[in-house]
Motif scaffolding. Structure first.
Motif, short mmCIF file in Angstrom:
data_model
loop_
_atom_site.label_atom_id
_atom_site.label_comp_id
_atom_site.label_asym_id
_atom_site.label_seq_id
_atom_site.Cartn_x
_atom_site.Cartn_y
_atom_site.Cartn_z
N ASP A 53 0.83 -1.22 0.00
CA ASP A 53 0.00 0.00 0.00
C ASP A 53 0.85 1.26 0.00
O ASP A 53 0.32 2.37 0.02
CB ASP A 53 -0.94 0.01 1.22
N ARG A 54 2.13 1.05 -0.01
CA ARG A 54 3.10 2.16 -0.08
C ARG A 54 2.88 3.23 0.99
O ARG A 54 2.69 4.40 0.69
CB ARG A 54 3.10 2.79 -1.48
N TYR A 55 2.92 2.75 2.23
CA TYR A 55 2.80 3.69 3.35
C TYR A 55 4.07 4.52 3.45
O TYR A 55 5.17 3.99 3.62
CB TYR A 55 2.56 2.92 4.66
N PRO A 56 3.95 5.85 3.33
CA PRO A 56 5.16 6.67 3.32
C PRO A 56 5.78 6.85 4.71
O PRO A 56 5.07 7.07 5.69
CB PRO A 56 4.66 8.01 2.77
N LEU A 57 7.10 6.70 4.75
CA LEU A 57 7.83 6.94 6.01
C LEU A 57 8.53 8.28 5.83
O LEU A 57 9.44 8.41 5.03
CB LEU A 57 8.85 5.81 6.19
N SER A 58 8.06 9.29 6.58
CA SER A 58 8.57 10.64 6.35
C SER A 58 9.94 10.82 7.00
O SER A 58 10.27 10.19 8.01
CB SER A 58 7.60 11.68 6.88
N TRP A 59 10.75 11.70 6.41
CA TRP A 59 12.08 11.99 6.98
C TRP A 59 11.96 12.66 8.33
O TRP A 59 12.81 12.52 9.19
CB TRP A 59 12.91 12.85 6.02
N LYS A 60 10.86 13.41 8.49
CA LYS A 60 10.66 14.08 9.77
C LYS A 60 10.51 13.03 10.88
O LYS A 60 11.11 13.16 11.95
CB LYS A 60 9.39 14.95 9.69
N ALA A 61 9.71 11.99 10.57
CA ALA A 61 9.52 10.93 11.56
C ALA A 61 10.84 10.19 11.80
O ALA A 61 11.18 9.83 12.92
CB ALA A 61 8.44 9.96 11.07
N LEU A 62 11.60 9.98 10.70
CA LEU A 62 12.88 9.28 10.82
C LEU A 62 13.87 10.06 11.66
O LEU A 62 14.53 9.52 12.54
CB LEU A 62 13.49 9.13 9.42
N GLN A 63 13.93 11.35 11.39
CA GLN A 63 14.91 12.19 12.09
C GLN A 63 14.62 12.28 13.58
O GLN A 63 15.52 12.48 14.38
CB GLN A 63 14.95 13.58 11.45
N ALA A 64 13.34 12.12 13.93
CA ALA A 64 12.97 12.18 15.34
C ALA A 64 13.62 11.05 16.13
O ALA A 64 13.88 11.17 17.32
CB ALA A 64 11.46 12.14 15.49
N VAL A 65 13.88 9.92 15.44
CA VAL A 65 14.49 8.79 16.15
C VAL A 65 15.98 8.62 15.84
O VAL A 65 16.68 7.89 16.51
CB VAL A 65 13.75 7.45 15.84
N LEU A 66 16.44 9.35 14.82
CA LEU A 66 17.86 9.22 14.45
C LEU A 66 18.69 10.27 15.15
O LEU A 66 18.22 11.37 15.41
CB LEU A 66 18.02 9.41 12.94
N PRO A 67 19.96 9.96 15.43
CA PRO A 67 20.83 11.00 16.00
C PRO A 67 21.19 12.05 14.94
O PRO A 67 21.21 11.77 13.75
CB PRO A 67 22.07 10.22 16.44
N ALA A 68 21.45 13.27 15.40
CA ALA A 68 21.79 14.37 14.50
C ALA A 68 23.30 14.54 14.45
O ALA A 68 23.96 14.69 15.47
CB ALA A 68 21.13 15.65 14.98
N ASP A 69 23.83 14.51 13.24
CA ASP A 69 25.27 14.67 13.05
C ASP A 69 25.61 16.16 13.05
O ASP A 69 25.23 16.89 12.14
CB ASP A 69 25.67 14.04 11.71
N ILE A 70 26.32 16.60 14.09
CA ILE A 70 26.62 18.04 14.18
C ILE A 70 28.09 18.32 13.89
O ILE A 70 28.56 19.43 14.14
CB ILE A 70 26.24 18.62 15.56
N ARG A 71 28.83 17.34 13.35
CA ARG A 71 30.27 17.53 13.20
C ARG A 71 30.64 18.74 12.34
O ARG A 71 31.65 19.38 12.58
CB ARG A 71 30.92 16.26 12.65
N GLN A 72 29.79 19.03 11.32
CA GLN A 72 30.13 20.18 10.46
C GLN A 72 29.99 21.50 11.21
O GLN A 72 30.50 22.52 10.76
CB GLN A 72 29.29 20.17 9.17
N LEU A 73 29.31 21.46 12.38
CA LEU A 73 29.14 22.70 13.14
C LEU A 73 30.44 23.16 13.80
O LEU A 73 30.58 24.32 14.17
CB LEU A 73 28.05 22.53 14.21
N LYS A 74 31.40 22.24 13.91
CA LYS A 74 32.70 22.62 14.48
C LYS A 74 33.36 23.68 13.60
O LYS A 74 33.86 24.69 14.09
CB LYS A 74 33.60 21.40 14.63
N ASN A 75 33.30 23.44 12.28
CA ASN A 75 33.83 24.42 11.32
C ASN A 75 33.10 25.74 11.40
O ASN A 75 33.72 26.80 11.33
CB ASN A 75 33.70 23.88 9.89
N VAL A 76 31.77 25.65 11.51
CA VAL A 76 30.95 26.86 11.56
C VAL A 76 31.36 27.70 12.77
O VAL A 76 31.57 28.91 12.66
CB VAL A 76 29.44 26.51 11.63
#
Ligand SMILES: [Zn+2]
Length: 194
Positions: A53-76
């Motif tokens: 039935d092609r139930y969509p899995l949204s990135w928003k839902a995925l990101q809520a459970v995935l860790p956020a990679d902040i390594r590029q913020l060191k440069n910033v």
């Protein structure tokens, strides 16, 4: 969620910041960008659908459970700090320059007194002093309007870039080291990878 999505439908794993999706049950199907997959590395924004039935899995839902990679913020953060120091130096130079215009005028007066106003040198030195004074004055004037603008631009860019990769919230004027100590986004609670 449709019944065609199973309790153990797919498995998401993250290694070295690469996200991989695996279809876990041969009796069902997982789609990435419209193609049925057994296992596939995901790129941000890939279209994921579960079951016939092609139930969509949204990135928003995925990101809520995935860790956020902040390594590029060191440069910033490092760039922001360096730019701040550069601007501070420029501002100090500007202030020095401003006081120099007065100094040069004073030197010209002293020279005119020392030469007794008789020597031709006096006129030359006076003319040179006035020209240098004028150049400094114009440069200082131009810089004075440029510098607050540069600072504003720097702050704006920093606020835009120094943000949580998941929720986009500006993470505040705290160093990268402090961010990694806090370990998660204070807004969306995503755990940080650093
Ligand atoms: Zn966040």
């Amino acid at each position: 969620m449709p019944e065609s999505v199973l309790p153990n439908h797919c498995l998401l794993t993250m290694t070295d910041n690469l996200l991989r999706i695996q279809n876990l049950d041969i009796n069902t199907v997982t789609y990435v960008n419209g193609q049925s997959i057994e296992s596939k590395y995901l790129a941000t924004g890939d279209r994921i659908e579960l079951g016939p039935d092609r139930y969509p899995l949204s990135w928003k839902a995925l990101q809520a459970v995935l860790p956020a990679d902040i390594r590029q913020l060191k440069n910033v953060w490092d760039n922001y700090e360096n730019e701040n120091i550069r601007l501070q130096i420029a501002e100090r130079k500007f202030n020095t320059l401003r006081s120099a215009t007065g100094l040069i005028t004073m030197v010209a007066i002293v020279l005119s007194i020392a030469t007794g106003g008789k020597s031709a040198w006096y006129i030359v030195l006076y003319a040179v002093s006035i020209i240098i004074s004028l150049v400094f004055f114009v440069k200082a004037y131009l810089d004075s309007s440029k510098m607050p603008q540069q600072r504003q631009e720097l702050n704006r860019r920093f606020q835009r870039e120094y943000s949580c990769p998941h929720c986009g919230h500006f993470l505040g004027n705290q160093s990268y080291d402090l961010l990694t100590q806090n370990d998660h986004c204070p807004y969306c609670k995503s755990k940080f990878i650093h």
